[in-house]
Design a protein around this motif. Structure first.
Motif, short mmCIF file in Angstrom:
data_model
loop_
_atom_site.label_atom_id
_atom_site.label_comp_id
_atom_site.label_asym_id
_atom_site.label_seq_id
_atom_site.Cartn_x
_atom_site.Cartn_y
_atom_site.Cartn_z
N GLY A 164 3.89 4.69 2.56
CA GLY A 164 3.19 3.80 3.69
C GLY A 164 3.97 2.69 3.11
O GLY A 164 3.57 2.24 1.93
N VAL A 165 4.41 1.14 3.93
CA VAL A 165 4.95 0.11 3.15
C VAL A 165 4.74 -0.88 4.34
O VAL A 165 4.65 -0.63 5.83
CB VAL A 165 6.44 0.70 3.70
CG1 VAL A 165 6.82 -1.06 2.62
CG2 VAL A 165 7.18 1.71 3.16
N ASP A 166 3.81 -1.53 3.78
CA ASP A 166 3.38 -3.07 4.58
C ASP A 166 4.34 -4.03 4.36
O ASP A 166 4.72 -3.74 3.28
CB ASP A 166 1.87 -3.50 4.31
CG ASP A 166 0.92 -2.32 4.40
OD1 ASP A 166 0.21 -2.15 3.57
OD2 ASP A 166 1.08 -1.82 5.34
N LEU A 167 4.85 -4.45 5.40
CA LEU A 167 6.57 -5.12 5.77
C LEU A 167 5.73 -6.64 6.21
O LEU A 167 5.15 -6.50 6.92
CB LEU A 167 7.22 -4.05 6.19
CG LEU A 167 7.71 -3.52 5.87
CD1 LEU A 167 8.69 -2.78 6.19
CD2 LEU A 167 8.61 -3.03 4.66
N THR A 168 6.41 -7.79 5.81
CA THR A 168 6.65 -9.02 6.46
C THR A 168 7.75 -9.58 7.17
O THR A 168 9.16 -9.33 5.82
CB THR A 168 6.12 -9.91 5.65
OG1 THR A 168 4.25 -9.96 5.37
CG2 THR A 168 6.25 -11.49 6.50
N LEU A 169 8.24 -9.34 8.06
CA LEU A 169 9.75 -9.61 8.97
C LEU A 169 9.62 -11.18 8.95
O LEU A 169 8.97 -11.73 9.92
CB LEU A 169 9.83 -9.10 10.06
CG LEU A 169 9.75 -7.35 9.83
CD1 LEU A 169 9.33 -7.14 11.01
CD2 LEU A 169 10.38 -6.58 8.33
N GLU B 294 6.74 -15.19 11.46
CA GLU B 294 6.58 -13.63 10.36
C GLU B 294 5.95 -12.59 11.04
O GLU B 294 5.26 -13.39 12.17
CB GLU B 294 5.74 -14.07 8.61
CG GLU B 294 6.62 -14.85 8.02
CD GLU B 294 6.48 -15.18 6.83
OE1 GLU B 294 6.98 -15.31 5.89
OE2 GLU B 294 4.77 -14.72 6.64
N ARG B 295 6.58 -11.60 10.87
CA ARG B 295 5.58 -10.75 11.71
C ARG B 295 5.22 -9.52 10.76
O ARG B 295 6.37 -9.28 9.77
CB ARG B 295 6.56 -9.58 12.70
CG ARG B 295 7.13 -10.83 13.88
CD ARG B 295 8.26 -10.54 14.81
NE ARG B 295 9.75 -10.06 14.22
CZ ARG B 295 10.33 -9.09 15.37
NH1 ARG B 295 10.37 -8.25 16.36
NH2 ARG B 295 11.10 -9.22 14.19
N GLN B 296 4.71 -9.28 11.13
CA GLN B 296 3.40 -7.86 9.33
C GLN B 296 3.39 -7.27 10.56
O GLN B 296 2.88 -6.95 12.06
CB GLN B 296 2.27 -8.48 9.76
CG GLN B 296 2.18 -9.54 8.17
CD GLN B 296 0.24 -10.54 7.92
OE1 GLN B 296 -0.10 -9.43 9.09
NE2 GLN B 296 0.58 -10.98 7.09
N VAL B 297 4.49 -5.91 10.07
CA VAL B 297 4.42 -4.59 10.28
C VAL B 297 4.72 -3.16 9.56
O VAL B 297 3.72 -3.91 7.69
CB VAL B 297 5.68 -3.96 10.84
CG1 VAL B 297 6.10 -4.89 11.86
CG2 VAL B 297 6.96 -4.55 9.66
N LYS B 298 4.16 -2.04 9.37
CA LYS B 298 3.66 -0.30 8.55
C LYS B 298 4.84 0.08 9.35
O LYS B 298 4.62 0.33 10.50
CB LYS B 298 2.16 -0.58 8.68
CG LYS B 298 2.43 0.31 7.75
CD LYS B 298 0.64 0.89 7.61
CE LYS B 298 0.52 1.81 6.24
NZ LYS B 298 -0.68 2.43 5.98
N VAL B 299 5.72 0.33 8.17
CA VAL B 299 5.65 1.88 8.54
C VAL B 299 5.73 3.22 7.55
O VAL B 299 4.94 2.69 6.33
CB VAL B 299 7.22 1.41 8.75
CG1 VAL B 299 8.14 0.25 9.25
CG2 VAL B 299 7.75 0.90 6.92
N ASN B 300 6.07 4.07 8.16
CA ASN B 300 5.81 5.37 7.40
C ASN B 300 7.39 6.36 7.07
O ASN B 300 7.93 6.43 7.79
CB ASN B 300 4.95 6.72 7.91
CG ASN B 300 3.30 6.07 7.63
OD1 ASN B 300 2.52 5.16 6.58
ND2 ASN B 300 2.81 6.41 8.92
N VAL B 301 7.48 6.19 5.75
CA VAL B 301 8.53 6.64 5.34
C VAL B 301 8.30 8.56 5.18
O VAL B 301 7.96 8.83 4.44
CB VAL B 301 9.48 6.37 3.94
CG1 VAL B 301 11.26 7.49 3.76
CG2 VAL B 301 9.45 4.71 3.71
N SER C 20 0.88 -1.27 0.27
CA SER C 20 -0.14 -0.12 -0.11
C SER C 20 0.83 1.36 0.07
O SER C 20 2.01 1.07 0.13
CB SER C 20 -0.91 -0.48 1.45
OG SER C 20 0.13 -0.02 2.19
N ILE C 21 0.70 2.09 -0.45
CA ILE C 21 0.68 3.46 -0.98
C ILE C 21 -0.23 4.41 0.17
O ILE C 21 -0.67 4.80 -0.49
CB ILE C 21 1.33 3.70 -1.81
CG1 ILE C 21 2.02 2.68 -3.05
CG2 ILE C 21 2.13 5.20 -2.31
CD1 ILE C 21 2.93 2.70 -1.72
N VAL C 22 0.39 5.01 1.11
CA VAL C 22 -0.90 5.70 1.82
C VAL C 22 0.10 7.85 2.29
O VAL C 22 1.03 7.75 2.41
CB VAL C 22 -0.91 5.53 3.13
CG1 VAL C 22 -1.80 6.45 3.66
CG2 VAL C 22 -1.84 4.32 3.21
#
Length: 580
Positions: free
Chosen positions: A547-552, A480-487, A7-9
């Motif tokens: 906004g970036v959705d990530l899977t670690l 796995e861990r799902q996180v979201k960060v904003n750049v 996603s891009i926010v």
């Protein structure tokens, strides 16, 4: 590997009250024809290096277009004709997870016996790294024979890894064939359990000793259970192979501290499949064909096969793109891969606990499927795969390629990138393998490489981006861990191009997931925006939030971000670490 950006926010948030106005101007790009240099190894049909060639013997084809050769020089260190020998950097990588213990011993012994010929001048250096899910550096770049010997002797004595076991599946295949052909109930433990259940046991099914007590093996031929087991095995192989590729890619960063010169990776391992688990599906398909030969089970198995064809499952895990990403990273760094394994990995067919007599064709297919990733890496980077060849002979071939080659320069009007296809054509049936020695590399790839290195060593941040978390972290059943960060990207740091009353800007975001040792090749996305004068005025002094959705994946605890302003050319790098 890093998952695709989902996603891009864009959000607007205050950064500072003061903002410095930037002069906007239309930017034009002028591309000059520059030289690309290749190191080219030329061999005949017997694999011997061919000396004495001239420029007329070569033709360079880049992306389907013939390029003008500007210079050619033959280099033969064997004769020591060069007054200033080109230094060489040799990275020896041993995959402890997949290589057989005896093959590791042979490889270590071969490196020790060949080290003097590989490091034949004072400028040459060697480094030893081992893989076991993650990369472990065993030496720095060194020419110290004692240090190299000590490190390799320690590697030779490393504990052997526990391989994934396919014997249980082989036993299931054997029992399926035995039952279908009308065999007696004493063929295996499974049949003996079935006999007890049918002669008064509490249930009509019997448990399989698989560690999962919730699944049952039904009397007769339970295709669905075996297919489930095959899928589980393939998934485990895929997960391990992904970890190996990740660690291997992280190891390439060591070349960043090395001087210019010839660069090779000697990769010793037992398995690097392009399609993990394909071998087990091949064996399952063969078992199905054998069962269908018998009348009593032809109909039910035929119905199951129409619903789920075993060979169609081979593509469930396709790591070709991941392997190609590692190859592209190496190729643009001027690194050639040489795969070494003195023992072909046919472990499944030799397991002492397996009762299924697999065919020779299956064993050959399994061995080739397990190591086809080695060939893919070698072909893409101008190296060679020496699977099944003695380690001494393999290293002699590496030495031969380092000692005798041609340096060729040609004119190119374009950047060289991961998708650039360079073909060196030869006359008289000769074969050529090429390594990019120097080129004008695509700026986007240079940024991607710096993003990977930013995991372990902070890079510059001219744009002034920041990475902040957004929301809570969610865990999955697979660990796995799902996180979201904003750049956060300062709007004033981006260069704008004015077109009439509008302003345009463009930037590319690079996102890599990894750990302190490095990261996976980053995913990227380019964003183009058009703003009117009122919007530009409101955005001054504020941030754009990407906004970036990530899977670690397990063991990966940080995200590295890079931004390239496509108009102004400025860059910014940042990273964030998550608690384990």
């Amino acid at each position: 590997m890093t998952r695709r950006i989902a996603s891009i926010v864009f959000l607007f948030t205050a950064l500072t009250a003061a903002a410095q106005e930037r002069t906007t101007a239309t930017v034009t790009e002028s591309i000059e024809v520059q030289l690309t240099n290749l190191d080219v190894i030329v061999t005949d049909a017997q694999g011997n290096h061919v000396p004495g060639l001239t420029q007329a013997d070569f033709e360079i084809i880049e992306d389907g277009m013939a390029r003008q050769i500007t210079n050619l020089a033959e280099y033969r260190r064997v004769s020591m004709e060069a007054s200033q020998p080109v230094p060489r950097r040799i990275l020896v990588v041993i995959d402890n997870r997949t290589i057989a213990f005896s093959a590791r011993k042979k490889t270590v012994a071969a490196v020790l016996s060949q080290v003097d010929s590989l490091l034949s001048t004072p400028e040459d250096r060697l480094m030893v790294v081992t893989l076991a899910g993650t990369a472990k550096q065993r030496t720095g770049w060194t020419a110290d024979r004692a240090e190299i010997a000590t490190a390799l002797e320690n590697v030779a004595n490393d504990a052997a890894a526990s391989p994934l076991e396919m014997a249980e599946l082989d036993n299931m295949f054997g029992e399926m064939i035995h039952v279908a052909s009308g065999g007696g109930p004493t063929a295996s433990t499974l049949n003996r359990r079935r006999q007890r259940s049918q002669s008064g046991g509490s249930t009509a099914t019997s448990r399989v000793n698989t560690g999962d007590e919730d699944e049952r093996f039904l009397p007769g031929v339970d295709f669905n259970l075996i297919l489930s087991r095959a899928r589980s095995y393939a998934g485990s192989v895929a997960a391990e192979t992904e970890q190996t590729l990740y660690a291997l890619n992280s190891s390439l960063k060591h070349f960043d501290s090395a001087s210019d010169g010839r660069r090779v990776v000697v990769l010793a391992g037992g398995s690097l499949p392009v399609m993990p688990g394909a071998d087990v599906y091949q064996r399952l398909e063969s078992a199905m064909r054998e069962i269908e030969r018998h009348q009593n089970n032809a109909v039910p198995i035929g119905q199951m096969r129409r619903l789920t064809h075993a060979l169609m499952e081979k593509s469930s895990f396709d790591l070709s793109r991941d392997i190609d990403n590692v190859a592209a990273s190496a190729r643009l760094k001027g690194i050639a891969f040489y795969a070494v394994n003195p023992e072909v990995n046919d472990r499944p067919s030799k397991s002492i606990t397996s009762r299924y007599a697999s065919s020779g064709a299956n064993d050959f297919s399994s061995a080739n499927t397990a190591v086809d990733g080695f060939t893919r890496l070698a072909v893409a980077t101008g190296g060679e795969s020496h699977v099944g060849r003695t380690a001494e002979l393999a290293l002699q071939r590496v030495k031969g390629d380092l000692d005798a080659y041609y340096s060729i320069g040609y004119r190119s009007p374009t950047y060289v990138g991961p998708d650039t296809k360079i073909n060196v054509r030869m006359k008289n049936g000769l074969r050529a393998r090429s390594v990019i020695a120097a080129a004008r590399v695509q700026p986007e790839w240079q940024i991607a490489d710096r993003v990977v290195n930013n995991h372990s060593q902070s890079d510059s941040n001219d744009i002034g981006i920041m990475v902040i978390p957004d929301g809570r972290m969610a865990s999955t059943p697979t660990g796995e861990r799902q996180v979201k960060v904003n750049v956060m990207i300062p709007f004033d740091a981006l260069r704008l191009v004015r077109e009439g009353r509008d302003y345009n800007c463009s930037f590319t975001v690079f996102v890599s997931v990894g750990d302190a040792n490095g990261g996976a090749n980053p995913q990227r996305e380019t964003r183009n925006f058009k703003f009117n004068e009122d919007q530009v005025a409101r955005l001054r002094g504020k941030n754009l939030a990407y906004g970036v959705d990530l899977t670690l994946a397990p063991g990966r605890d940080r995200v590295s971000i890079g931004i390239l302003d496509m108009v102004g050319g400025s860059t910014g790098y940042s990273r964030m670490t998550f608690a384990q």
